[in-house]
Design a protein around this motif. Structure first.
Motif, PDB file in Angstrom:
ATOM      1  N   ALA A  40       0.102   1.956   8.535  1.00 56.46           N
ATOM      2  CA  ALA A  40       1.201   1.913   7.567  1.00 56.46           C
ATOM      3  C   ALA A  40       2.515   1.597   8.274  1.00 56.46           C
ATOM      4  O   ALA A  40       3.296   0.759   7.814  1.00 56.46           O
ATOM      5  CB  ALA A  40       1.298   3.237   6.820  1.00 56.46           C
ATOM      6  N   MET A  51       5.659   1.028  -2.652  1.00 57.65           N
ATOM      7  CA  MET A  51       4.483   1.872  -2.451  1.00 57.65           C
ATOM      8  C   MET A  51       3.224   1.139  -2.909  1.00 57.65           C
ATOM      9  O   MET A  51       2.189   1.217  -2.248  1.00 57.65           O
ATOM     10  CB  MET A  51       4.655   3.187  -3.208  1.00 57.65           C
ATOM     11  N   LEU A  54       2.270  -1.409  -0.274  1.00 54.85           N
ATOM     12  CA  LEU A  54       1.725  -0.759   0.909  1.00 54.85           C
ATOM     13  C   LEU A  54       0.298  -0.289   0.653  1.00 54.85           C
ATOM     14  O   LEU A  54      -0.590  -0.501   1.483  1.00 54.85           O
ATOM     15  CB  LEU A  54       2.608   0.410   1.341  1.00 54.85           C
ATOM     16  N   ALA A  55       0.067   0.334  -0.485  1.00 57.01           N
ATOM     17  CA  ALA A  55      -1.280   0.799  -0.828  1.00 57.01           C
ATOM     18  C   ALA A  55      -2.261  -0.375  -0.852  1.00 57.01           C
ATOM     19  O   ALA A  55      -3.364  -0.280  -0.309  1.00 57.01           O
ATOM     20  CB  ALA A  55      -1.268   1.523  -2.173  1.00 57.01           C
ATOM     21  N   LEU A  58      -2.990  -1.598   2.724  1.00 51.26           N
ATOM     22  CA  LEU A  58      -3.832  -0.681   3.495  1.00 51.26           C
ATOM     23  C   LEU A  58      -5.186  -0.415   2.844  1.00 51.26           C
ATOM     24  O   LEU A  58      -6.020   0.291   3.413  1.00 51.26           O
ATOM     25  CB  LEU A  58      -3.104   0.652   3.696  1.00 51.26           C
ATOM     26  N   ALA A  65      -1.222   6.713  -0.377  1.00 47.88           N
ATOM     27  CA  ALA A  65      -0.091   5.991   0.221  1.00 47.88           C
ATOM     28  C   ALA A  65       1.160   6.870   0.187  1.00 47.88           C
ATOM     29  O   ALA A  65       1.936   6.883   1.147  1.00 47.88           O
ATOM     30  CB  ALA A  65       0.147   4.673  -0.509  1.00 47.88           C
ATOM     31  N   THR A  66       1.329   7.611  -0.889  1.00 49.60           N
ATOM     32  CA  THR A  66       2.477   8.510  -0.998  1.00 49.60           C
ATOM     33  C   THR A  66       2.427   9.587   0.086  1.00 49.60           C
ATOM     34  O   THR A  66       3.442   9.878   0.727  1.00 49.60           O
ATOM     35  CB  THR A  66       2.527   9.156  -2.398  1.00 49.60           C
TER      36      THR A  66
END
Length: 137
Positions: A40, A51, A54-55, A58, A65-66
């Protein structure tokens, strides 16, 4: 026979990268965090993300992710900001400390293992050519 040879080569490559010279553990120990957090951090160092982005990057769900970002923020490696184009949304950016940690992770992960460094130049050239061919196909 060709398939058996390919399987043997693949097992050897996997062993070389994932077992004998596995850098994931090394980078996790150096940064004191799990590899998903390292991933991350490196992703965010490459470019700020929402977010959701990013989720997706990944391949994890949004709640996880949070949790990952919460930990990076708590460590002072990332921060959440109001998204410049959508004030209802947040964007995650690395801090200067996060940039340094991501660079350290990149350095560890990109360091060739000693057996590769000890190959003669002609073997490295051959291997380089083979890897480039595999990556292009």
């Amino acid at each position: 026979m060709s398939e058996e040879r390919a399987e043997r080569v693949w097992r050897g490559l996997r062993s070389l990268v994932l077992e004998r010279h596995e850098r994931r553990r090394e980078v996790c120990d150096a940064l004191g965090m799990s590899f998903i957090r390292v991933k991350a951090l490196r992703s965010l160092a490459a470019s700020p993300k929402t977010m959701r982005e990013l989720a997706a990057d990944l391949l994890i769900d949004a709640p996880y992710a949070t949790l990952v970002v919460d930990d990076l923020v708590r460590r002072g490696l990332a921060r959440r900001e109001v998204h410049p184009e959508d004030r209802r949304s947040r964007i995650v950016r690395v801090t200067p400390e996060g940039t340094e940690a991501a660079a350290r992770a990149d350095s560890i992960l990109s360091a060739p293992p000693p057996p590769l460094l000890s190959l003669p130049p002609e073997d490295l050239d051959t291997l380089d050519r083979i890897v480039a061919r595999l990556l292009s196909g």
